[in-house]
Design an enzyme around this catalytic site. Sequence first.
Site, PDB file in Angstrom:
ATOM      1  CB  CYS A 165       0.025   7.273  -5.440  1.00 14.24           C
ATOM      2  SG  CYS A 165      -0.079   5.662  -6.249  1.00 14.24           S
ATOM      3  CG  HIS A 303      -1.654   7.864   0.600  1.00 19.17           C
ATOM      4  ND1 HIS A 303      -1.851   8.444  -0.632  1.00 19.17           N
ATOM      5  CD2 HIS A 303      -1.101   6.647   0.354  1.00 19.17           C
ATOM      6  CE1 HIS A 303      -1.430   7.632  -1.591  1.00 19.17           C
ATOM      7  NE2 HIS A 303      -0.975   6.526  -1.015  1.00 19.17           N
ATOM      8  CD  GLU A 314      -1.746   8.133   5.725  1.00 17.08           C
ATOM      9  OE1 GLU A 314      -1.999   9.333   5.478  1.00 17.08           O
ATOM     10  OE2 GLU A 314      -2.268   7.178   5.099  1.00 17.08           O
ATOM     11  CE  LYS A 332      -5.574   7.299  -2.110  1.00 11.60           C
ATOM     12  NZ  LYS A 332      -5.381   8.433  -1.189  1.00 11.60           N
ATOM     13  CG  HIS A 337      -4.821   4.631  -4.834  1.00 12.96           C
ATOM     14  ND1 HIS A 337      -4.607   5.990  -5.024  1.00 12.96           N
ATOM     15  CD2 HIS A 337      -3.617   4.130  -4.443  1.00 12.96           C
ATOM     16  CE1 HIS A 337      -3.358   6.273  -4.766  1.00 12.96           C
ATOM     17  NE2 HIS A 337      -2.735   5.170  -4.407  1.00 12.96           N
ATOM     18  CG  PHE A 396       4.486   2.189  -5.501  1.00 16.03           C
ATOM     19  CD1 PHE A 396       4.113   1.982  -4.189  1.00 16.03           C
ATOM     20  CD2 PHE A 396       3.893   1.390  -6.476  1.00 16.03           C
ATOM     21  CE1 PHE A 396       3.173   1.025  -3.835  1.00 16.03           C
ATOM     22  CE2 PHE A 396       2.953   0.425  -6.136  1.00 16.03           C
ATOM     23  CZ  PHE A 396       2.596   0.242  -4.817  1.00 16.03           C
TER      24      PHE A 396
END
Length: 407
Positions: A165, A303, A314, A332, A337, A396
Amino acid sequence: MARNGQVRQVRVTGVGALTPLGADAPSSWSGLLDGTSGVRLLEEEWAAGLPVHVAAGLTVDPASLLPRPEARKLDRGEQMALLGAREAWQDAGAPQVEPERLAVVIGTGTGGVLTTLGQDDTFETSGIRKMSPFTVPMLMPNGPAAWVSMDLGAKGGARTPVSACASGAEALALGQDLIRSGRADVVVAGGVEACLHPFTLAAFAQMKALSTRSEDPEAVSRPFDVGRSGFVMGEGAGIMVLERPDFAEARGARSHGTLAGSAVSSSADHITASDADGQTAAMELALRDADLSPADIGVVHAHATSTESGDVAEAEAIGRAIGRHAAVTATKSMTGHMLGASGTVGAMAALLALRDGVLPATRNLDELDPRVDLDVVHGEPRSGQWTGALANSFGFGGHNVSLVFTG
Protein backbone atom coordinates in the site's frame (compact mmCIF):
# COMPACT_ATOMS: atom_id res chain seq x y z
CA MET A 1 16.13 25.19 -3.65
CA ALA A 2 19.67 23.87 -3.84
CA ARG A 3 22.09 22.35 -1.36
CA ASN A 4 25.72 21.86 -2.40
CA GLY A 5 24.71 22.77 -5.94
CA GLN A 6 22.13 20.00 -6.19
CA VAL A 7 18.40 20.28 -6.80
CA ARG A 8 16.56 19.42 -3.59
CA GLN A 9 12.96 20.46 -4.09
CA VAL A 10 10.85 19.37 -7.03
CA ARG A 11 7.90 21.15 -8.61
CA VAL A 12 4.56 19.39 -9.07
CA THR A 13 3.18 20.76 -12.33
CA GLY A 14 0.47 18.24 -13.16
CA VAL A 15 -2.00 15.97 -11.36
CA GLY A 16 -4.32 13.26 -12.63
CA ALA A 17 -6.60 10.83 -10.84
CA LEU A 18 -9.34 8.27 -11.15
CA THR A 19 -10.97 7.52 -7.81
CA PRO A 20 -14.25 6.31 -6.31
CA LEU A 21 -15.17 10.01 -6.15
CA GLY A 22 -14.52 11.02 -9.75
CA ALA A 23 -12.96 10.21 -13.11
CA ASP A 24 -10.36 13.01 -12.89
CA ALA A 25 -8.40 15.01 -10.34
CA PRO A 26 -10.73 18.05 -10.09
CA SER A 27 -13.85 15.96 -9.46
CA SER A 28 -11.99 13.75 -6.98
CA TRP A 29 -10.74 16.82 -5.09
CA SER A 30 -14.22 18.35 -5.08
CA GLY A 31 -15.62 15.09 -3.76
CA LEU A 32 -13.14 15.09 -0.90
CA LEU A 33 -14.01 18.66 0.03
CA ASP A 34 -17.73 17.87 -0.17
CA GLY A 35 -17.34 14.86 2.10
CA THR A 36 -18.72 12.49 -0.53
CA SER A 37 -18.44 8.75 0.03
CA GLY A 38 -17.43 6.45 -2.80
CA VAL A 39 -18.28 3.30 -0.83
CA ARG A 40 -21.22 1.28 -2.11
CA LEU A 41 -22.97 -2.02 -1.54
CA LEU A 42 -21.68 -4.88 -3.68
CA GLU A 43 -24.75 -6.10 -5.52
CA GLU A 44 -22.98 -8.02 -8.28
CA GLU A 45 -23.69 -11.73 -8.54
CA TRP A 46 -20.00 -12.56 -8.03
CA ALA A 47 -20.08 -10.95 -4.58
CA ALA A 48 -22.82 -13.22 -3.26
CA GLY A 49 -21.53 -15.39 -0.45
CA LEU A 50 -18.57 -13.18 0.40
CA PRO A 51 -18.13 -12.08 4.01
CA VAL A 52 -17.52 -8.54 2.71
CA HIS A 53 -20.43 -6.64 1.17
CA VAL A 54 -19.06 -3.15 0.42
CA ALA A 55 -16.27 -1.72 -1.73
CA ALA A 56 -15.24 1.57 -3.32
CA GLY A 57 -15.16 1.21 -7.10
CA LEU A 58 -14.56 3.85 -9.75
CA THR A 59 -17.36 6.14 -10.86
CA VAL A 60 -16.80 5.16 -14.49
CA ASP A 61 -15.44 2.13 -16.33
CA PRO A 62 -11.98 3.23 -17.58
CA ALA A 63 -12.40 1.04 -20.66
CA SER A 64 -15.27 3.28 -21.76
CA LEU A 65 -12.89 6.26 -21.85
CA LEU A 66 -10.46 4.61 -24.27
CA PRO A 67 -10.80 3.44 -27.88
CA ARG A 68 -11.91 -0.19 -27.88
CA PRO A 69 -8.82 -1.52 -29.75
CA GLU A 70 -6.61 0.12 -27.10
CA ALA A 71 -8.69 -0.87 -24.08
CA ARG A 72 -8.96 -4.57 -24.98
CA LYS A 73 -5.22 -5.17 -24.70
CA LEU A 74 -4.88 -3.46 -21.32
CA ASP A 75 -5.57 -4.65 -17.80
CA ARG A 76 -7.97 -2.38 -15.88
CA GLY A 77 -5.05 -0.99 -13.89
CA GLU A 78 -3.15 -0.20 -17.07
CA GLN A 79 -6.21 1.61 -18.43
CA MET A 80 -6.33 3.72 -15.26
CA ALA A 81 -2.61 4.50 -15.46
CA LEU A 82 -2.86 5.72 -19.05
CA LEU A 83 -5.87 7.89 -18.33
CA GLY A 84 -4.38 9.37 -15.16
CA ALA A 85 -1.04 10.03 -16.82
CA ARG A 86 -2.65 11.67 -19.82
CA GLU A 87 -4.65 13.94 -17.54
CA ALA A 88 -1.60 14.87 -15.48
CA TRP A 89 0.48 15.46 -18.62
CA GLN A 90 -2.08 17.84 -20.09
CA ASP A 91 -2.50 19.54 -16.71
CA ALA A 92 1.26 20.16 -16.75
CA GLY A 93 1.01 21.74 -20.19
CA ALA A 94 2.47 18.77 -22.09
CA PRO A 95 6.14 19.62 -21.38
CA GLN A 96 8.54 19.62 -24.29
CA VAL A 97 11.33 17.48 -22.88
CA GLU A 98 14.01 15.29 -24.44
CA PRO A 99 12.87 11.64 -24.32
CA GLU A 100 16.06 10.62 -22.52
CA ARG A 101 15.33 13.20 -19.80
CA LEU A 102 11.77 11.99 -19.21
CA ALA A 103 11.14 9.07 -16.83
CA VAL A 104 8.09 7.20 -15.56
CA VAL A 105 7.64 5.64 -12.12
CA ILE A 106 4.29 3.98 -11.39
CA GLY A 107 3.84 1.68 -8.42
CA THR A 108 1.25 -0.99 -7.71
CA GLY A 109 0.53 -3.40 -4.91
CA THR A 110 -0.93 -6.34 -6.83
CA GLY A 111 -0.14 -5.75 -10.51
CA GLY A 112 -2.59 -7.12 -13.07
CA VAL A 113 -4.33 -9.44 -10.63
CA LEU A 114 -7.69 -9.12 -12.43
CA THR A 115 -6.08 -10.40 -15.60
CA THR A 116 -4.25 -13.18 -13.76
CA LEU A 117 -7.40 -14.45 -12.09
CA GLY A 118 -9.62 -13.93 -15.12
CA GLN A 119 -7.32 -15.64 -17.57
CA ASP A 120 -6.77 -18.52 -15.18
CA ASP A 121 -10.55 -19.02 -15.12
CA THR A 122 -10.58 -18.96 -18.93
CA PHE A 123 -7.75 -21.49 -19.09
CA GLU A 124 -9.45 -23.83 -16.64
CA THR A 125 -12.90 -23.68 -18.25
CA SER A 126 -12.23 -23.11 -21.96
CA GLY A 127 -8.63 -24.06 -22.63
CA ILE A 128 -5.54 -22.31 -23.90
CA ARG A 129 -6.99 -21.22 -27.25
CA LYS A 130 -9.47 -18.92 -25.52
CA MET A 131 -6.81 -17.09 -23.53
CA SER A 132 -5.97 -13.53 -24.54
CA PRO A 133 -2.70 -13.13 -26.44
CA PHE A 134 -2.19 -9.99 -24.32
CA THR A 135 -2.28 -11.93 -21.04
CA VAL A 136 1.40 -11.50 -20.15
CA PRO A 137 1.70 -7.74 -20.76
CA MET A 138 -1.66 -7.29 -19.02
CA LEU A 139 -0.64 -9.07 -15.82
CA MET A 140 2.88 -7.65 -15.51
CA PRO A 141 3.21 -5.32 -12.48
CA ASN A 142 5.41 -3.08 -14.63
CA GLY A 143 2.71 -2.87 -17.31
CA PRO A 144 1.27 0.49 -16.20
CA ALA A 145 4.70 2.15 -16.16
CA ALA A 146 5.64 0.55 -19.48
CA TRP A 147 2.47 1.64 -21.29
CA VAL A 148 2.74 5.20 -19.97
CA SER A 149 6.39 5.39 -21.02
CA MET A 150 5.43 4.33 -24.56
CA ASP A 151 2.47 6.70 -24.62
CA LEU A 152 4.68 9.68 -23.71
CA GLY A 153 7.86 8.52 -25.45
CA ALA A 154 9.76 8.49 -22.15
CA LYS A 155 13.21 6.93 -22.53
CA GLY A 156 14.68 7.96 -19.19
CA GLY A 157 13.49 4.79 -17.48
CA ALA A 158 10.17 3.15 -16.60
CA ARG A 159 10.18 1.87 -13.04
CA THR A 160 7.71 0.04 -10.80
CA PRO A 161 7.97 0.09 -7.00
CA VAL A 162 5.96 -2.78 -5.52
CA SER A 163 5.68 -1.96 -1.83
CA ALA A 164 2.11 -3.00 -1.06
CA CYS A 165 0.00 0.00 0.00
CA ALA A 166 3.05 2.30 0.03
CA SER A 167 3.78 1.74 -3.67
CA GLY A 168 2.32 4.99 -5.05
CA ALA A 169 4.04 7.14 -2.42
CA GLU A 170 7.34 5.36 -2.99
CA ALA A 171 6.99 6.10 -6.70
CA LEU A 172 6.87 9.83 -5.91
CA ALA A 173 9.92 9.51 -3.66
CA LEU A 174 11.81 7.68 -6.41
CA GLY A 175 10.72 10.29 -8.96
CA GLN A 176 12.11 13.00 -6.73
CA ASP A 177 15.38 11.09 -6.41
CA LEU A 178 15.69 10.77 -10.20
CA ILE A 179 15.38 14.53 -10.61
CA ARG A 180 17.68 15.29 -7.69
CA SER A 181 20.37 13.00 -9.06
CA GLY A 182 20.31 14.82 -12.40
CA ARG A 183 19.07 11.78 -14.31
CA ALA A 184 15.76 13.35 -15.39
CA ASP A 185 14.19 16.75 -15.90
CA VAL A 186 10.60 15.48 -15.75
CA VAL A 187 9.16 12.38 -14.10
CA VAL A 188 5.60 11.10 -14.38
CA ALA A 189 5.05 9.29 -11.08
CA GLY A 190 2.22 7.73 -9.12
CA GLY A 191 0.35 4.60 -8.22
CA VAL A 192 -2.46 2.45 -9.53
CA GLU A 193 -4.59 -0.42 -8.23
CA ALA A 194 -7.39 -2.49 -9.74
CA CYS A 195 -8.14 -5.56 -7.66
CA LEU A 196 -11.85 -5.58 -6.77
CA HIS A 197 -12.46 -9.30 -7.22
CA PRO A 198 -14.04 -12.01 -5.04
CA PHE A 199 -10.64 -13.69 -4.56
CA THR A 200 -8.87 -10.57 -3.28
CA LEU A 201 -11.80 -9.51 -1.12
CA ALA A 202 -11.97 -13.01 0.38
CA ALA A 203 -8.21 -13.07 0.96
CA PHE A 204 -8.17 -9.76 2.84
CA ALA A 205 -11.30 -10.79 4.74
CA GLN A 206 -9.62 -13.99 5.89
CA MET A 207 -6.89 -11.97 7.58
CA LYS A 208 -9.57 -9.85 9.31
CA ALA A 209 -8.40 -6.64 7.60
CA LEU A 210 -11.74 -5.71 5.97
CA SER A 211 -14.89 -4.52 7.64
CA THR A 212 -17.82 -6.89 7.27
CA ARG A 213 -20.43 -4.23 8.03
CA SER A 214 -22.88 -3.32 5.29
CA GLU A 215 -26.02 -1.82 6.83
CA ASP A 216 -24.86 1.72 5.92
CA PRO A 217 -22.14 1.42 3.26
CA GLU A 218 -21.15 5.09 3.29
CA ALA A 219 -20.48 4.92 7.05
CA VAL A 220 -18.33 1.76 7.07
CA SER A 221 -14.92 3.39 6.53
CA ARG A 222 -14.29 5.37 9.72
CA PRO A 223 -10.61 6.08 10.46
CA PHE A 224 -9.76 7.07 14.05
CA ASP A 225 -13.35 6.46 15.19
CA VAL A 226 -13.99 4.19 18.19
CA GLY A 227 -16.42 2.22 16.02
CA ARG A 228 -14.02 1.37 13.21
CA SER A 229 -14.03 -2.27 12.17
CA GLY A 230 -11.55 -2.63 9.30
CA PHE A 231 -10.92 -1.01 5.96
CA VAL A 232 -12.97 -0.88 2.77
CA MET A 233 -11.16 -2.01 -0.37
CA GLY A 234 -11.11 0.47 -3.22
CA GLU A 235 -9.50 0.99 -6.60
CA GLY A 236 -8.01 3.97 -8.38
CA ALA A 237 -5.03 5.79 -9.79
CA GLY A 238 -3.12 8.91 -8.87
CA ILE A 239 -0.42 10.45 -11.07
CA MET A 240 1.78 13.54 -10.70
CA VAL A 241 4.16 15.29 -13.06
CA LEU A 242 7.36 16.22 -11.23
CA GLU A 243 9.89 18.68 -12.68
CA ARG A 244 13.21 20.29 -11.98
CA PRO A 245 12.39 23.81 -10.73
CA ASP A 246 14.56 25.54 -13.32
CA PHE A 247 13.10 23.41 -16.13
CA ALA A 248 9.53 24.24 -15.07
CA GLU A 249 10.31 27.94 -14.67
CA ALA A 250 12.04 28.15 -18.04
CA ARG A 251 8.90 26.96 -19.82
CA GLY A 252 6.59 29.11 -17.68
CA ALA A 253 4.83 26.13 -16.13
CA ARG A 254 2.16 26.55 -13.47
CA SER A 255 3.07 24.82 -10.20
CA HIS A 256 0.62 23.16 -7.81
CA GLY A 257 3.33 23.18 -5.17
CA THR A 258 6.63 21.58 -4.25
CA LEU A 259 7.65 18.10 -3.22
CA ALA A 260 10.22 19.27 -0.70
CA GLY A 261 11.26 16.03 0.95
CA SER A 262 10.69 12.31 1.13
CA ALA A 263 11.83 9.31 3.09
CA VAL A 264 11.43 5.55 2.99
CA SER A 265 11.98 3.32 6.02
CA SER A 266 11.41 -0.37 6.70
CA SER A 267 10.15 -1.53 10.06
CA ALA A 268 11.70 -5.02 9.81
CA ASP A 269 9.27 -6.10 12.50
CA HIS A 270 6.12 -7.88 11.26
CA ILE A 271 4.72 -8.80 7.85
CA THR A 272 1.34 -7.11 8.40
CA ALA A 273 1.29 -5.23 11.73
CA SER A 274 1.81 -1.47 11.95
CA ASP A 275 4.92 -0.24 13.71
CA ALA A 276 5.05 3.24 15.25
CA ASP A 277 8.85 3.23 15.43
CA GLY A 278 9.33 2.69 11.70
CA GLN A 279 6.63 5.20 10.85
CA THR A 280 8.16 7.81 13.16
CA ALA A 281 11.52 7.28 11.49
CA ALA A 282 10.05 7.88 8.03
CA MET A 283 8.41 11.14 9.11
CA GLU A 284 11.48 12.44 10.89
CA LEU A 285 13.71 11.58 7.93
CA ALA A 286 11.31 13.26 5.49
CA LEU A 287 11.34 16.45 7.56
CA ARG A 288 15.12 16.42 7.66
CA ASP A 289 15.23 15.83 3.92
CA ALA A 290 12.99 18.87 3.39
CA ASP A 291 14.99 21.06 5.79
CA LEU A 292 11.84 21.67 7.82
CA SER A 293 11.00 21.34 11.48
CA PRO A 294 7.86 19.74 12.93
CA ALA A 295 6.51 23.24 13.60
CA ASP A 296 6.52 23.92 9.84
CA ILE A 297 3.99 21.14 9.22
CA GLY A 298 0.43 22.45 9.47
CA VAL A 299 -1.31 19.57 7.68
CA VAL A 300 -0.94 15.80 7.87
CA HIS A 301 -2.67 13.38 5.52
CA ALA A 302 -2.74 10.19 7.55
CA HIS A 303 -2.51 6.71 6.06
CA ALA A 304 -5.32 5.79 8.52
CA THR A 305 -7.04 2.83 6.90
CA SER A 306 -9.69 2.33 9.64
CA THR A 307 -8.13 -0.72 11.28
CA GLU A 308 -8.12 -1.12 15.05
CA SER A 309 -4.36 -1.23 15.65
CA GLY A 310 -3.09 0.60 12.57
CA ASP A 311 -4.78 3.92 13.28
CA VAL A 312 -3.53 3.99 16.88
CA ALA A 313 0.05 3.17 15.87
CA GLU A 314 0.09 5.94 13.29
CA ALA A 315 -1.43 8.44 15.71
CA GLU A 316 1.37 7.66 18.16
CA ALA A 317 3.97 8.09 15.41
CA ILE A 318 2.52 11.42 14.23
CA GLY A 319 2.51 12.66 17.82
CA ARG A 320 6.17 11.74 18.19
CA ALA A 321 7.42 13.09 14.88
CA ILE A 322 5.18 16.11 14.26
CA GLY A 323 3.43 16.87 17.53
CA ARG A 324 -0.25 17.60 18.09
CA HIS A 325 -0.55 21.04 16.54
CA ALA A 326 -1.08 19.90 12.93
CA ALA A 327 -4.51 19.46 11.36
CA VAL A 328 -4.91 15.78 10.43
CA THR A 329 -7.19 14.30 7.80
CA ALA A 330 -7.91 10.75 6.66
CA THR A 331 -9.54 10.67 3.23
CA LYS A 332 -9.83 6.87 3.08
CA SER A 333 -13.02 7.56 4.99
CA MET A 334 -14.39 8.59 1.58
CA THR A 335 -12.36 6.71 -1.03
CA GLY A 336 -11.80 3.46 0.79
CA HIS A 337 -8.30 2.02 0.64
CA MET A 338 -7.01 2.08 -2.93
CA LEU A 339 -3.93 0.08 -1.92
CA GLY A 340 -1.04 0.96 -4.27
CA ALA A 341 -2.83 4.08 -5.52
CA SER A 342 -3.69 5.44 -2.09
CA GLY A 343 -0.30 7.01 -1.39
CA THR A 344 -0.40 9.22 -4.46
CA VAL A 345 -4.04 10.22 -4.02
CA GLY A 346 -3.33 11.05 -0.37
CA ALA A 347 -0.30 13.07 -1.41
CA MET A 348 -2.48 14.90 -3.92
CA ALA A 349 -4.91 15.80 -1.13
CA ALA A 350 -2.07 17.18 1.01
CA LEU A 351 -0.64 19.15 -1.91
CA LEU A 352 -3.97 20.66 -2.97
CA ALA A 353 -4.84 21.51 0.64
CA LEU A 354 -1.77 23.76 0.69
CA ARG A 355 -2.56 25.18 -2.74
CA ASP A 356 -6.20 26.00 -1.96
CA GLY A 357 -5.93 26.68 1.75
CA VAL A 358 -8.56 24.11 2.71
CA LEU A 359 -8.28 20.61 4.19
CA PRO A 360 -10.94 17.92 3.64
CA ALA A 361 -12.68 16.68 6.78
CA THR A 362 -12.48 13.06 7.88
CA ARG A 363 -15.86 11.46 7.22
CA ASN A 364 -17.67 9.23 9.71
CA LEU A 365 -15.70 10.43 12.73
CA ASP A 366 -18.47 10.41 15.33
CA GLU A 367 -16.33 9.65 18.39
CA LEU A 368 -12.55 10.00 18.32
CA ASP A 369 -10.68 7.05 19.79
CA PRO A 370 -9.25 8.40 23.07
CA ARG A 371 -5.91 6.83 22.16
CA VAL A 372 -5.71 9.15 19.13
CA ASP A 373 -4.37 12.35 20.66
CA LEU A 374 -4.41 14.40 17.46
CA ASP A 375 -6.35 17.32 15.94
CA VAL A 376 -8.33 15.25 13.46
CA VAL A 377 -10.45 17.47 11.21
CA HIS A 378 -14.06 16.28 10.98
CA GLY A 379 -17.50 17.67 10.33
CA GLU A 380 -16.49 20.43 7.93
CA PRO A 381 -13.34 21.16 5.90
CA ARG A 382 -10.88 23.45 7.63
CA SER A 383 -9.50 26.60 6.03
CA GLY A 384 -6.01 27.87 6.74
CA GLN A 385 -2.71 29.01 5.34
CA TRP A 386 -0.07 26.40 6.06
CA THR A 387 3.66 26.27 5.29
CA GLY A 388 4.04 22.55 4.89
CA ALA A 389 2.09 19.32 4.63
CA LEU A 390 3.11 15.75 5.29
CA ALA A 391 1.53 12.67 3.69
CA ASN A 392 2.01 9.16 5.08
CA SER A 393 1.72 5.84 3.31
CA PHE A 394 2.43 2.46 4.90
CA GLY A 395 2.29 -1.05 3.48
CA PHE A 396 2.30 -4.69 4.57
CA GLY A 397 5.89 -5.83 4.89
CA GLY A 398 6.88 -2.84 7.00
CA HIS A 399 7.12 -0.34 4.14
CA ASN A 400 6.90 3.24 5.42
CA VAL A 401 6.91 6.31 3.18
CA SER A 402 6.48 9.95 4.18
CA LEU A 403 6.33 12.86 1.75
CA VAL A 404 6.64 16.56 2.59
CA PHE A 405 5.06 19.28 0.45
CA THR A 406 5.32 23.06 0.54
CA GLY A 407 3.47 25.72 -1.41
